[in-house]
Motif scaffolding. Structure first.
Motif, mmCIF file in Angstrom:
data_model
loop_
_atom_site.group_PDB
_atom_site.id
_atom_site.type_symbol
_atom_site.label_atom_id
_atom_site.label_comp_id
_atom_site.label_asym_id
_atom_site.label_seq_id
_atom_site.Cartn_x
_atom_site.Cartn_y
_atom_site.Cartn_z
ATOM 1 N N THR A 271 0.868 -1.174 0.000
ATOM 2 C CA THR A 271 0.000 0.000 0.000
ATOM 3 C C THR A 271 0.909 1.228 0.000
ATOM 4 O O THR A 271 1.199 1.822 1.050
ATOM 5 C CB THR A 271 -0.945 -0.055 1.215
ATOM 6 N N GLY A 272 1.415 1.581 -1.171
ATOM 7 C CA GLY A 272 2.430 2.626 -1.305
ATOM 8 C C GLY A 272 3.788 2.072 -0.892
ATOM 9 O O GLY A 272 3.872 1.069 -0.169
ATOM 10 N N SER A 273 4.854 2.717 -1.365
ATOM 11 C CA SER A 273 6.175 2.219 -0.960
ATOM 12 C C SER A 273 6.417 2.512 0.521
ATOM 13 O O SER A 273 7.261 1.884 1.155
ATOM 14 C CB SER A 273 7.279 2.809 -1.835
ATOM 15 N N GLN A 274 5.641 3.456 1.076
ATOM 16 C CA GLN A 274 5.782 3.732 2.514
ATOM 17 C C GLN A 274 5.489 2.472 3.332
ATOM 18 O O GLN A 274 6.158 2.191 4.323
ATOM 19 C CB GLN A 274 4.816 4.868 2.907
ATOM 20 N N GLN A 275 4.495 1.701 2.904
ATOM 21 C CA GLN A 275 4.220 0.465 3.643
ATOM 22 C C GLN A 275 5.390 -0.510 3.500
ATOM 23 O O GLN A 275 5.723 -1.230 4.441
ATOM 24 C CB GLN A 275 2.924 -0.208 3.165
ATOM 25 N N VAL B 148 17.244 13.524 5.379
ATOM 26 C CA VAL B 148 16.590 12.223 5.169
ATOM 27 C C VAL B 148 15.106 12.401 4.822
ATOM 28 O O VAL B 148 14.446 13.276 5.395
ATOM 29 C CB VAL B 148 16.635 11.376 6.464
ATOM 30 N N TYR B 149 14.601 11.547 3.926
ATOM 31 C CA TYR B 149 13.151 11.510 3.655
ATOM 32 C C TYR B 149 12.421 11.241 4.978
ATOM 33 O O TYR B 149 12.711 10.261 5.676
ATOM 34 C CB TYR B 149 12.852 10.418 2.617
ATOM 35 N N LEU B 150 11.464 12.134 5.275
ATOM 36 C CA LEU B 150 10.823 12.076 6.601
ATOM 37 C C LEU B 150 10.080 10.784 6.886
ATOM 38 O O LEU B 150 10.079 10.285 8.014
ATOM 39 C CB LEU B 150 9.804 13.215 6.702
ATOM 40 N N HIS C 27 16.826 12.518 -5.089
ATOM 41 C CA HIS C 27 16.595 12.393 -3.647
ATOM 42 C C HIS C 27 15.523 13.350 -3.124
ATOM 43 O O HIS C 27 15.394 14.472 -3.610
ATOM 44 C CB HIS C 27 17.951 12.684 -2.975
ATOM 45 N N ASN C 28 14.778 12.879 -2.157
ATOM 46 C CA ASN C 28 13.855 13.724 -1.404
ATOM 47 C C ASN C 28 14.512 13.949 -0.041
ATOM 48 O O ASN C 28 14.699 12.965 0.682
ATOM 49 C CB ASN C 28 12.514 12.988 -1.240
ATOM 50 N N PRO C 29 14.935 15.143 0.332
ATOM 51 C CA PRO C 29 14.532 16.439 -0.210
ATOM 52 C C PRO C 29 15.520 17.121 -1.153
ATOM 53 O O PRO C 29 15.189 18.181 -1.675
ATOM 54 C CB PRO C 29 14.428 17.290 1.058
ATOM 55 N N GLU D 68 17.028 0.428 -1.152
ATOM 56 C CA GLU D 68 17.082 1.415 -2.239
ATOM 57 C C GLU D 68 15.653 1.845 -2.568
ATOM 58 O O GLU D 68 14.834 1.034 -3.013
ATOM 59 C CB GLU D 68 17.768 0.807 -3.478
ATOM 60 N N ASP D 69 15.382 3.128 -2.379
ATOM 61 C CA ASP D 69 14.025 3.666 -2.495
ATOM 62 C C ASP D 69 13.988 4.546 -3.752
ATOM 63 O O ASP D 69 14.647 5.588 -3.792
ATOM 64 C CB ASP D 69 13.759 4.493 -1.216
ATOM 65 N N VAL D 70 13.221 4.134 -4.779
ATOM 66 C CA VAL D 70 13.333 4.829 -6.074
ATOM 67 C C VAL D 70 11.996 5.355 -6.626
ATOM 68 O O VAL D 70 11.674 5.140 -7.799
ATOM 69 C CB VAL D 70 14.031 3.921 -7.116
ATOM 70 N N PRO D 71 11.203 6.109 -5.806
ATOM 71 C CA PRO D 71 9.900 6.548 -6.322
ATOM 72 C C PRO D 71 10.000 7.557 -7.466
ATOM 73 O O PRO D 71 9.029 7.743 -8.193
ATOM 74 C CB PRO D 71 9.235 7.201 -5.101
ATOM 75 N N TYR D 72 11.179 8.220 -7.612
ATOM 76 C CA TYR D 72 11.293 9.278 -8.631
ATOM 77 C C TYR D 72 12.076 8.826 -9.859
ATOM 78 O O TYR D 72 12.352 9.620 -10.742
ATOM 79 C CB TYR D 72 11.974 10.522 -8.011
ATOM 80 N N ARG D 73 12.483 7.551 -9.882
ATOM 81 C CA ARG D 73 13.412 7.080 -10.913
ATOM 82 C C ARG D 73 12.901 7.314 -12.348
ATOM 83 O O ARG D 73 13.667 7.616 -13.238
ATOM 84 C CB ARG D 73 13.707 5.588 -10.691
ATOM 85 N N ASN E 255 9.687 0.419 -4.864
ATOM 86 C CA ASN E 255 9.190 1.215 -5.973
ATOM 87 C C ASN E 255 7.792 1.748 -5.650
ATOM 88 O O ASN E 255 7.088 1.172 -4.824
ATOM 89 C CB ASN E 255 9.155 0.381 -7.256
ATOM 90 N N SER E 256 7.425 2.825 -6.332
ATOM 91 C CA SER E 256 6.134 3.462 -6.049
ATOM 92 C C SER E 256 5.437 3.814 -7.353
ATOM 93 O O SER E 256 6.100 4.149 -8.335
ATOM 94 C CB SER E 256 6.393 4.748 -5.259
ATOM 95 N N PHE E 257 4.110 3.735 -7.347
ATOM 96 C CA PHE E 257 3.358 4.169 -8.523
ATOM 97 C C PHE E 257 2.688 5.520 -8.259
ATOM 98 O O PHE E 257 1.927 6.014 -9.072
ATOM 99 C CB PHE E 257 2.327 3.093 -8.912
ATOM 100 N N SER E 258 2.998 6.123 -7.106
ATOM 101 C CA SER E 258 2.370 7.392 -6.717
ATOM 102 C C SER E 258 2.706 8.520 -7.667
ATOM 103 O O SER E 258 1.893 9.400 -7.909
ATOM 104 C CB SER E 258 2.824 7.808 -5.315
ATOM 105 N N LYS E 259 3.928 8.530 -8.160
ATOM 106 C CA LYS E 259 4.358 9.691 -8.940
ATOM 107 C C LYS E 259 4.079 9.523 -10.432
ATOM 108 O O LYS E 259 4.054 10.496 -11.160
ATOM 109 C CB LYS E 259 5.860 9.953 -8.728
ATOM 110 N N ILE E 260 3.869 8.271 -10.894
ATOM 111 C CA ILE E 260 3.624 8.086 -12.338
ATOM 112 C C ILE E 260 2.172 7.689 -12.633
ATOM 113 O O ILE E 260 1.697 7.882 -13.743
ATOM 114 C CB ILE E 260 4.586 7.035 -12.954
ATOM 115 N N MET F 92 -4.049 6.205 -5.193
ATOM 116 C CA MET F 92 -4.270 4.759 -5.369
ATOM 117 C C MET F 92 -3.493 3.963 -4.326
ATOM 118 O O MET F 92 -3.820 2.827 -4.036
ATOM 119 C CB MET F 92 -3.825 4.310 -6.770
ATOM 120 N N ARG F 93 -2.439 4.562 -3.776
ATOM 121 C CA ARG F 93 -1.598 3.968 -2.738
ATOM 122 C C ARG F 93 -1.042 2.607 -3.177
ATOM 123 O O ARG F 93 -1.332 1.564 -2.578
ATOM 124 C CB ARG F 93 -2.369 3.801 -1.396
ATOM 125 N N LEU F 94 -0.242 2.630 -4.212
ATOM 126 C CA LEU F 94 0.349 1.378 -4.691
ATOM 127 C C LEU F 94 1.862 1.502 -4.834
ATOM 128 O O LEU F 94 2.373 2.499 -5.352
ATOM 129 C CB LEU F 94 -0.258 0.985 -6.044
#
Ligand SMILES: Cc1ncc(COP(=O)(O)O)c(C=O)c1O
Length: 398
Positions: free
Chosen positions: A106-110, A132-134, A181-183, A209-214, A238-243, A248-250
């Motif tokens: 449920t999002g890469s945060q999960q 660091v990403y919060l 990187h965030n931020p 390795e966290d790549v939501p913006y790749r 990986n995250s689908f939030s940005k694309i 949808m939280r995936l």
């Protein structure tokens, strides 16, 4: 009128319902609080990490929603690992080797939370590039881990610091966001990726390795994943939030089957599985012939906005702040001269502008270091210029 019994009950709750001890180490997210402050009024926000909802692929999503009744089983309970057809699609798309597996989250945060709960004991050591990403910081804090910080440079983490901290031993993970990187918006150089992979293998430390913006690269060359250069253990988030869309939280976690199994067990206990209709809609979206065009359009618009923000900062604010231009992602990190970042963020709010002071991205702030994080994806270029005008006024007022 409250009766005596009700009053006694309320008092009893106050006494007995104490949060678990682990809550003492978690700091609430400054950004989520500021987002609340900016909703429903005239405040322009450069604060959140939000994609632009006007660029969401709504037509493709409408089609995907209409097709849901062809797959009625998605309204039923499903497998914890994820919708099989989606898992298969992603495994094929990413050429997963046979010993690796994917877990839909449920999002890469999960994914981050599951890794922490599955692998971290209280006081375990985790290293992370700072700022660091919060969300990662919160997940590590909730697991009561000790977070060691490595200074960020314009090419990635400071390699001498990283090696010195790895050499001390007892490090469980190195957490990294190498692509935009965030931020800070930094993209690690290829040499840094190779060096980090080599260091982690040498000291036998696992990588997260966290790549939501790749996929949001606007210029420059595509670089290898750090995990692809390693021989040792890693988790790839990986995250689908940005694309696709953030609501949808995936997201998904990739790792060897053995490393992934404890995460699946915890996810079972946590939410059984991620919502199947959303997974089915994501699959339809990824399979739509127009999806590539959608991502190309995101890159085009966000790339223009990154440039518009940089140009406006140079022309309207000039020498009062410095920043590195970014090749992708959603953020620009501006170092400010002679002004306190927290005071600046407060002054900005008086000018109907939200920005995040850099201190929010260190566990206990960072004395003497003044920077602000600016998001450029939510506002159109003309609005970005207006927002920079407000930032300039706030700086002048201080
Ligand atoms: C570095 C990083 N990791 C993870 C996330 C969480 O993404 P998701 O929406 O997939 O949970 C974010 C969100 O902004 C992020 O910036």
């Amino acid at each position: 009128m409250l009766t005596r019994r009700v009053l006694l009950f309320i008092r009893a709750k106050e006494v007995f319902m104490l949060p678990a001890q682990r809550m003492a180490s978690v700091q609430p997210s400054y950004i989520r609080n500021i987002l609340k402050a900016t909703q429903g009024n005239n405040v322009m926000s450069l604060a959140g990490g939000l994609p632009d909802e006007r660029l969401f692929p709504t037509r493709l999503l409408d089609n995907a929603a209409r097709e849901l009744d062809q797959n009625i089983e998605v309204y039923q309970y499903g497998l914890t690992r994820g919708l099989p057809a989606l898992v298969e699609h992603l495994c094929a798309e990413n050429n997963l080797p046979s010993d690796e597996q994917l877990l839909i989250t449920t999002g890469s945060q999960q994914g981050l939370d599951l890794i922490c709960r599955a692998y971290l004991n209280p006081d375990d050591r985790v290293l992370a590039e700072a700022p660091v990403y919060l969300g990662a910081l919160q997940a590590f804090q909730l697991a009561q881990a000790k977070v060691g910080l490595i200074d960020a440079t314009s090419k990635g983490p400071d390699l001498d610091q990283l090696e010195a901290k790895l050499a001390k031993g007892c490090v469980k993970f190195f957490y990294a966001v190498p692509d935009f990187h965030n931020p800070t918006g930094t993209c690690w150089s290829k040499a840094t990726r190779i060096a980090v992979a080599e260091l982690l293998d040498r000291y036998e430390v696992a990588l997260i390795e966290d790549v939501p913006y790749r996929q949001l690269r606007y210029s420059g060359e595509h670089l290898p994943l750090v995990s692809s250069l390693m021989k040792g253990d890693f988790f790839l988030l990986n995250s689908f939030s940005k694309i696709a869309t953030s609501g949808m939280r995936l997201g998904c976690v990739q790792a060897t089957k053995k490393l992934l199994q404890p995460l699946i067990t915890i996810k079972q206990a946590s939410d059984l599985h991620t919502a199947l209709p959303m997974q089915q809609m994501l699959l339809s979206l990824l399979q739509a012939p127009e999806f590539e065009g959608h991502i190309a359009s995101l890159r085009h618009h966000y790339g223009q906005r990154a440039q518009a923000l940089a140009n406006a900062l140079i022309s309207q604010i000039g020498g009062r702040l410095t920043f590195n231009e970014v090749e992708g992602g959603m953020f620009l990190w501006a170092r400010i001269n002679c002004v306190n970042a927290v005071s600046l963020a407060q002054e900005c709010l008086k000018n109907d502008l939200a920005v995040v002071p850099g201190q929010a991205f260190w566990p206990e702030g960072k004395a003497g270091y003044q920077a602000i994080r600016l998001n450029f994806t939510r506002l159109a270029p003309a609005d970005l210029e207006k927002a920079v005008g407000r930032l300039s006024s706030a700086m002048s007022a201080l």
